[in-house]
Motif scaffolding. Structure first.
Motif, PDB file in Angstrom:
ATOM      1  N   TYR A   1      37.079   3.422 -10.948  1.00 29.67           N
ATOM      2  CA  TYR A   1      36.576   3.675  -9.300  1.00 29.67           C
ATOM      3  C   TYR A   1      37.993   3.984  -8.663  1.00 29.67           C
ATOM      4  CZ  TYR A   1      31.690   2.549  -9.116  1.00 29.67           C
ATOM      5  OH  TYR A   1      30.452   2.660  -9.119  1.00 29.67           O
ATOM      6  N   LEU A   2      38.134   4.152  -7.453  1.00 30.31           N
ATOM      7  CA  LEU A   2      39.147   4.356  -6.702  1.00 30.31           C
ATOM      8  C   LEU A   2      39.471   2.914  -6.103  1.00 30.31           C
ATOM      9  CD1 LEU A   2      41.209   6.212  -5.317  1.00 30.31           C
ATOM     10  CD2 LEU A   2      39.584   6.216  -3.276  1.00 30.31           C
ATOM     11  N   TYR A   3      40.915   2.506  -6.181  1.00 34.94           N
ATOM     12  CA  TYR A   3      41.112   1.197  -5.656  1.00 34.94           C
ATOM     13  C   TYR A   3      41.715   1.399  -4.308  1.00 34.94           C
ATOM     14  CZ  TYR A   3      44.588  -2.727  -4.901  1.00 34.94           C
ATOM     15  OH  TYR A   3      45.106  -3.765  -4.453  1.00 34.94           O
ATOM     16  N   ILE A   4      41.179   0.558  -3.404  1.00 37.81           N
ATOM     17  CA  ILE A   4      41.636   0.700  -1.666  1.00 37.81           C
ATOM     18  C   ILE A   4      42.265  -0.662  -1.252  1.00 37.81           C
ATOM     19  CG2 ILE A   4      41.211   1.235   0.548  1.00 37.81           C
ATOM     20  CD1 ILE A   4      39.270   3.129  -0.615  1.00 37.81           C
TER      21      ILE A   4
ATOM     22  N   VAL B   1      48.653   7.666   4.563  1.00 37.91           N
ATOM     23  CA  VAL B   1      47.947   8.286   3.382  1.00 37.91           C
ATOM     24  C   VAL B   1      47.947   7.193   2.266  1.00 37.91           C
ATOM     25  CG1 VAL B   1      47.478  10.188   1.757  1.00 37.91           C
ATOM     26  CG2 VAL B   1      48.055  10.548   3.961  1.00 37.91           C
ATOM     27  N   LEU B   2      46.907   6.594   1.761  1.00 39.37           N
ATOM     28  CA  LEU B   2      46.655   5.634   0.639  1.00 39.37           C
ATOM     29  C   LEU B   2      46.464   6.484  -0.560  1.00 39.37           C
ATOM     30  CD1 LEU B   2      47.307   2.782   0.780  1.00 39.37           C
ATOM     31  CD2 LEU B   2      44.713   2.523   0.902  1.00 39.37           C
ATOM     32  N   SER B   3      47.044   6.193  -1.703  1.00 41.64           N
ATOM     33  CA  SER B   3      46.663   6.443  -2.790  1.00 41.64           C
ATOM     34  C   SER B   3      47.030   5.710  -4.104  1.00 41.64           C
ATOM     35  CB  SER B   3      47.352   8.000  -3.265  1.00 41.64           C
ATOM     36  OG  SER B   3      48.770   7.858  -3.170  1.00 41.64           O
ATOM     37  N   PHE B   4      46.575   6.190  -5.363  1.00 41.24           N
ATOM     38  CA  PHE B   4      46.766   4.884  -6.238  1.00 41.24           C
ATOM     39  C   PHE B   4      47.573   5.776  -7.317  1.00 41.24           C
ATOM     40  CE2 PHE B   4      44.378   2.204  -9.420  1.00 41.24           C
ATOM     41  CZ  PHE B   4      45.516   1.060  -9.149  1.00 41.24           C
ATOM     42  N   ILE B   5      48.513   5.427  -7.600  1.00 40.94           N
ATOM     43  CA  ILE B   5      49.392   6.306  -8.558  1.00 40.94           C
ATOM     44  C   ILE B   5      50.105   5.465  -9.822  1.00 40.94           C
ATOM     45  CG2 ILE B   5      51.178   7.834  -8.995  1.00 40.94           C
ATOM     46  CD1 ILE B   5      50.920   8.925  -6.011  1.00 40.94           C
ATOM     47  N   ASP B   6      49.856   5.630 -11.131  1.00 40.90           N
ATOM     48  CA  ASP B   6      50.204   5.016 -12.120  1.00 40.90           C
ATOM     49  C   ASP B   6      49.819   3.490 -11.844  1.00 40.90           C
ATOM     50  OD1 ASP B   6      51.034   7.138 -13.464  1.00 40.90           O
ATOM     51  OD2 ASP B   6      52.990   7.006 -12.610  1.00 40.90           O
ATOM     52  N   GLY B   7      48.625   3.177 -11.525  1.00 44.67           N
ATOM     53  CA  GLY B   7      48.413   1.560 -11.367  1.00 44.67           C
ATOM     54  C   GLY B   7      49.061   1.011 -10.197  1.00 44.67           C
TER      55      GLY B   7
ATOM     56  N   GLN C   1      36.337   2.785   6.310  1.00 46.42           N
ATOM     57  CA  GLN C   1      34.941   3.194   6.183  1.00 46.42           C
ATOM     58  C   GLN C   1      34.711   4.614   5.823  1.00 46.42           C
ATOM     59  OE1 GLN C   1      33.542   1.946   9.996  1.00 46.42           O
ATOM     60  NE2 GLN C   1      32.618   0.016   9.281  1.00 46.42           N
ATOM     61  N   GLU C   2      35.457   5.493   6.356  1.00 45.52           N
ATOM     62  CA  GLU C   2      35.598   6.860   5.711  1.00 45.52           C
ATOM     63  C   GLU C   2      36.053   7.213   4.496  1.00 45.52           C
ATOM     64  OE1 GLU C   2      35.370  11.005   6.264  1.00 45.52           O
ATOM     65  OE2 GLU C   2      34.644   9.555   7.540  1.00 45.52           O
ATOM     66  N   MET C   3      37.257   6.334   3.939  1.00 45.94           N
ATOM     67  CA  MET C   3      37.343   6.514   2.625  1.00 45.94           C
ATOM     68  C   MET C   3      36.660   5.976   1.501  1.00 45.94           C
ATOM     69  SD  MET C   3      41.326   4.757   3.521  1.00 45.94           S
ATOM     70  CE  MET C   3      42.299   5.038   1.691  1.00 45.94           C
ATOM     71  N   GLY C   4      35.653   5.014   1.961  1.00 41.00           N
ATOM     72  CA  GLY C   4      34.803   4.693   0.781  1.00 41.00           C
ATOM     73  C   GLY C   4      33.166   5.219   0.849  1.00 41.00           C
ATOM     74  N   LYS C   5      33.168   6.242   2.013  1.00 44.31           N
ATOM     75  CA  LYS C   5      31.834   6.610   2.234  1.00 44.31           C
ATOM     76  C   LYS C   5      30.927   7.252   1.142  1.00 44.31           C
ATOM     77  CE  LYS C   5      32.698  11.259   4.363  1.00 44.31           C
ATOM     78  NZ  LYS C   5      33.560  11.748   3.592  1.00 44.31           N
ATOM     79  N   ASP C   6      31.645   7.864   0.149  1.00 44.37           N
ATOM     80  CA  ASP C   6      31.059   8.197  -1.082  1.00 44.37           C
ATOM     81  C   ASP C   6      30.547   7.299  -2.074  1.00 44.37           C
ATOM     82  OD1 ASP C   6      30.638  10.678   0.285  1.00 44.37           O
ATOM     83  OD2 ASP C   6      32.723  11.464  -0.515  1.00 44.37           O
TER      84      ASP C   6
ATOM     85  N   ILE D   1      51.721   4.379  -0.531  1.00 46.72           N
ATOM     86  CA  ILE D   1      51.472   4.457   0.697  1.00 46.72           C
ATOM     87  C   ILE D   1      52.442   5.294   1.640  1.00 46.72           C
ATOM     88  CG2 ILE D   1      51.975   2.287   1.580  1.00 46.72           C
ATOM     89  CD1 ILE D   1      49.726   2.461   3.528  1.00 46.72           C
ATOM     90  N   THR D   2      51.975   6.343   2.273  1.00 46.29           N
ATOM     91  CA  THR D   2      52.991   7.004   2.983  1.00 46.29           C
ATOM     92  C   THR D   2      52.569   7.178   4.483  1.00 46.29           C
ATOM     93  OG1 THR D   2      51.657   9.205   2.867  1.00 46.29           O
ATOM     94  CG2 THR D   2      53.391   8.833   1.292  1.00 46.29           C
ATOM     95  N   VAL D   3      53.386   7.027   5.381  1.00 46.70           N
ATOM     96  CA  VAL D   3      53.420   7.146   6.835  1.00 46.70           C
ATOM     97  C   VAL D   3      54.043   8.368   7.289  1.00 46.70           C
ATOM     98  CG1 VAL D   3      53.781   5.964   8.857  1.00 46.70           C
ATOM     99  CG2 VAL D   3      53.097   4.776   7.060  1.00 46.70           C
ATOM    100  N   ASN D   4      53.349   9.298   8.029  1.00 49.28           N
ATOM    101  CA  ASN D   4      53.888  10.425   8.319  1.00 49.28           C
ATOM    102  C   ASN D   4      54.684  11.204   7.294  1.00 49.28           C
ATOM    103  OD1 ASN D   4      52.561   9.916  10.571  1.00 49.28           O
ATOM    104  ND2 ASN D   4      54.297   9.421  11.975  1.00 49.28           N
ATOM    105  N   GLY D   5      54.282  11.276   6.191  1.00 52.71           N
ATOM    106  CA  GLY D   5      55.074  11.681   4.896  1.00 52.71           C
ATOM    107  C   GLY D   5      56.019  10.789   4.335  1.00 52.71           C
ATOM    108  N   GLU D   6      56.327   9.769   4.724  1.00 54.23           N
ATOM    109  CA  GLU D   6      57.514   8.832   4.276  1.00 54.23           C
ATOM    110  C   GLU D   6      56.793   7.893   3.434  1.00 54.23           C
ATOM    111  OE1 GLU D   6      59.548   6.426   6.997  1.00 54.23           O
ATOM    112  OE2 GLU D   6      60.732   5.430   5.244  1.00 54.23           O
TER     113      GLU D   6
END
Ligand code: DC
Length: 224
Positions: A30-33, A68-74, A116-121, A78-83
Motif C-alpha cells: 500500500y501507499l504510505y502517507i 508533492v509527497l512520495s515514498f522512495i526507498d522506504g 482526502q484526494e490522495m487516499g480516495k482510491d 517531500i518537495t515544495v514547489n519542486g525543492e
C-alpha cells in the motif's frame, strides 16, 4: 481483485506511528502517507519567510505551495514547489514551530482536502493526528497508537542522534510535552482518540507486534 482499503493511524509524536505505518504499507504493498510531513513543509516555508505569528499570510502561503509527497526507498520524500525538503522538515526548529502552524484552521482545511484526494482510491496507510476523526472517519481500519512520555522522548532523541544532532533528552521531552499540549488542546481538530479506533499502547510492544496487530485487523475487515 481485493478491495483496496484505507488504514488510518493517529497518535502523539513518538508513539511509533511512522515506523509501524511504513511496515504495514510495505507488507500490504500500500501507499504510505505521512501527513505530518505536510504540516512540517508549511512550517519550514513559514520560518524561511519569517511569517510565524502571521496567520493570514501563512494561509496564503499554504494555498500557494505545491506540495508533492512520495515514498522512495522506504522513506518519505517531500518537495515544495519542486525543492526537496525531506531532510530540512525534520530539524529541531521545525519541531518547535510545527504545532503552531498545524493549529491554524485555514492551513488544516487545505491539507485535509489534499489528503482526502490522495487516499480516495484506497490502498493507503495514512498517519497523523486527525486521520481517524476528520480526514477518514470512515476508514476501514482505525488505530490509535500511544506510549508513555519517557519512552517517546527516548525514541525521538535517538532519531535526532541518528540524523547527526544530539539533543539532550530533557529538551526533547519538553518539546514533546509542549506539542502534545498544543496538538490535543487546539480548537481545530485536536488529537483525540476516535471512539471506534483500536488503542495500542506501544510502550511495551515490539514494532513487529504492532504491525501484526494491524495486519490481523486488516484481514478481519477484508474478509467481511
Ligand atoms: O507526526 P509529526 O511529528 O511529523 O507531526 C508534526 C506536527 O504536525 C505535529 O506536532 C502535529 C501536526 N499534525 C497534525 O496536526 N495533523 C496531522 N494529521 C499530522 C500532523
Amino acid at each position: 481483485m481485493p478491495k483496496k482499503l484505507i488504514i488510518a493511524i493517529d497518535g502523539p509524536a513518538g508513539s511509533g506511528k511512522s515506523t509501524t505505518a511504513k511496515l504495514v504499507a510495505k507488507r500490504l504493498n500500500y501507499l504510505y502517507i505521512d501527513t505530518g510531513a505536510m504540516y512540517r513543509a508549511i512550517t519550514l516555508l513559514a520560518l524561511r519567510n519569517e511569517l510565524m505569528g502571521k496567520t493570514a499570510e501563512i494561509i496564503e502561503l499554504a494555498k500557494s505551495l505545491k506540495i508533492v509527497l512520495s515514498f522512495i526507498d522506504g522513506e518519505t520524500n517531500i518537495t515544495v514547489n519542486g525543492e526537496d525538503v525531506s531532510k530540512e522538515i525534520r530539524s529541531f526548529e521545525v519541531n518547535g514551530n510545527v504545532s503552531e502552524i498545524s493549529a491554524i484552521e485555514g492551513v488544516r482545511k487545505i491539507l485535509v482536502k489534499k489528503q482526502q484526494e490522495m487516499g480516495k482510491d484506497g490502498g493507503v496507510v495514512m498517519e497523523g493526528r486527525d486521520i481517524t476523526t476528520v480526514v477518514y472517519p470512515n476508514a476501514d481500519v482505525k488505530i490509535y497508537l500511544t506510549a508513555g512520555i519517557d519512552e517517546r522522548a527516548v525514541r525521538r532523541a535517538k532519531e535526532f542522534s541518528e540524523k547527526g544532532t544530539d539533543v539532550p533528552i530533557e529538551k526533547v521531552k519538553e518539546n514533546l510535552k509542549n506539542r502534545d499540549f498544543i496538538d490535543s488542546n487546539r480548537e481545530a481538530s485536536p488529537l483525540t482518540k476516535s471512539p471506534d479506533a483500536i488503542e495500542v499502547d506501544t510502550s511495551n510492544t515490539t514494532i513487529e507486534e504492532q504491525v501484526e496487530l494491524i495486519i490481523k485487523e486488516f484481514k478481519i475487515v477484508s474478509e467481511k
